[in-house]
Enzyme design. Structure first.
Site: not given
Ligand code: NAG
Ligand code: NAG
Length: 391
Positions: A159, A191, A231, A271, A276, A282, A285
């Site tokens: 995280e 990831y 976001r 996409y 977050n 960071y 996926e």
């Protein structure tokens, strides 16, 4: 830290502009966006090699997982993976049985499980069992974190700092190593990553999903909707200028169709790989799987562009920071929508690279074993975990 991209990139940019191929509407893109994919590879190959490319000495190493992440403690356990079959890492003994604590060269502690519930640490270790009769010696052994000689305690977390409560209570050199998505972790496990396509059979089979099958423009899958997140604010701005199809749970967006997330996203041109929270390295996926693997061009919001370029060719993604506003980004997306040749350039990387998606939690476990195999004896401990991770 990043690769010295500037020079090559600048040279290409000038040549491109000289050929007069760019529309004036794209002046905003001159800030580096129009680098060709070739320049991207030149830059990218200057990255330091990923740690697991070095050959591992084949000594048996035992790694104990103190809790199986996100599973009932002790209950419902899966058998540990075979690291050789899954990741070509030989000589690993993966343990979940706490009674084998004394044999483990490394013990993995998952942060989420550390931070919740009552403290549940390994008992103080005495090499001689209960033989320490001296009261002072007993007191010293009872210190939290005493461990078998040479054993490494590994703090494991995937995280971001914004979602890692309780970090500050983990002080006092408890851990020897960190294992996380941060590239400067002792055991770096991102990831996902791109790897060279050495074999024709390596995916992807084609250069890019056929454009004709892309009926949609912009897709976004979001599971935790929070109006305070950057976001969500950016989405509100962007969606005023270009249609965005939102999928997800929790009252925002429509459910992901039964065909699955990858098939759904594959039918879109872009996409929104929006993280977050915004932190160094960071990159989750959302980029690797939902966009790059699915074959939609990622529009990223996360750490800055230079940080992404340490891991992905610069011509493979669009960064929201490349544009002065969401409306300018929308203009650019619509330009690419009308210009298939320009759009297809975002897939050039697929000729040379394929996408690896990290398998949780098997892969971090095996990578920890591999790191012990290659580490040598040098002792180390993490003095101030929060200071390092939150910086
Ligand atoms: C597996 O690892 C060995 C030794 O580390 C290496 O020589 C071999 O090429 C690897 N095999 C594959 C398929 O990567
Ligand atoms: C691990 O950390 C402990 C506590 O800081 C330290 O005493 C020990 O020497 C370290 N061991 C290794 C192998 O780094």
């Amino acid at each position: 830290m990043g690769p010295p991209c500037g020079r090559e990139a600048g040279g290409r940019r000038r040549r491109r502009r000289g050929r007069g191929q760019l529309e004036s509407a794209l002046a905003l893109a001159a800030a580096g966006l129009m680098c060709t994919a070739l320049a991207a590879y030149v830059c990218w190959e200057q990255l330091p090699p990923l740690p697991w490319t070095s050959p591992a000495p084949q000594q048996p190493v035992s790694v104990l997982l103190w809790w199986e992440p996100f599973r009932g403690r002790g209950a419902d356990e899966r058998p540990p993976p075979d690291c050789r079959l899954r990741f070509n890492i030989s000589g690993c003994r993966l343990l979940t049985d706490r009674s084998a604590y004394g044999e483990a060269q490394a013990v993995l502690f998952h942060h989420r499980d550390l931070a919740k519930g009552p403290p549940d640490w390994p008992p103080p270790w005495s090499a001689r069992g209960d033989a320490a009769e001296d009261v002072l010696e007993q007191a010293a052994l009872a210190t939290l974190g005493s461990r078998p000689p040479g054993q490494r305690w590994v703090w494991m977390n995937f995280e971001s700092p914004s979602h890692s409560p309780g970090l500050r209570s983990l002080t006092g050199n408890l851990f020897n190593w960190t294992l996380s998505y941060r590239a400067d972790s002792d055991v770096f496990v991102p990831y996902g990553y791109l790897y060279p396509r050495n074999h024709p059979s390596d995916q992807p089979p084609g250069l890019a999903p056929p454009l004709a099958r892309k009926r949609g423009l912009v897709a976004w899958v979001v599971s935790h909707w929070d109006e305070h997140q950057a976001r969500v604010r950016y989405y509100h701005q962007l969606s005023q200028h270009v249609p965005v199809d939102v999928f997800g749970q929790g009252g925002h967006g429509r459910p992901v169709p039964d065909s699955g997330l990858l098939h759904t996203v594959a039918r879109y041109k872009f996409y929104l790989a929006f993280e977050n929270s915004q932190h160094l390295d960071y990159i989750t996926e959302k980029l690797w799987r939902n966009a790059l693997l699915a074959g939609a061009v990622p529009v990223v919001l996360g750490p800055d562009r230079a940080n992404y370029e340490r891991f992905v060719p610069r011509g493979a993604f669009i960064h929201v920071d490349d544009f002065p506003s969401a409306s300018a980004l929308a203009t650019y997306l619509l330009f690419l929508h009308r210009n298939p040749a320009a759009y297809r350039r975002y897939f050039h990387w697929r000729r040379s690279y394929a996408v690896h998606i990290t398998s949780f939690w098997d892969e971090p476990w095996c990578r920890a074993c591999q790191a012990v195999q290659t580490a040598g004896e040098q002792p180390k401990s993490i003095g101030n975990l929060a200071h390092w991770f939150e910086r």
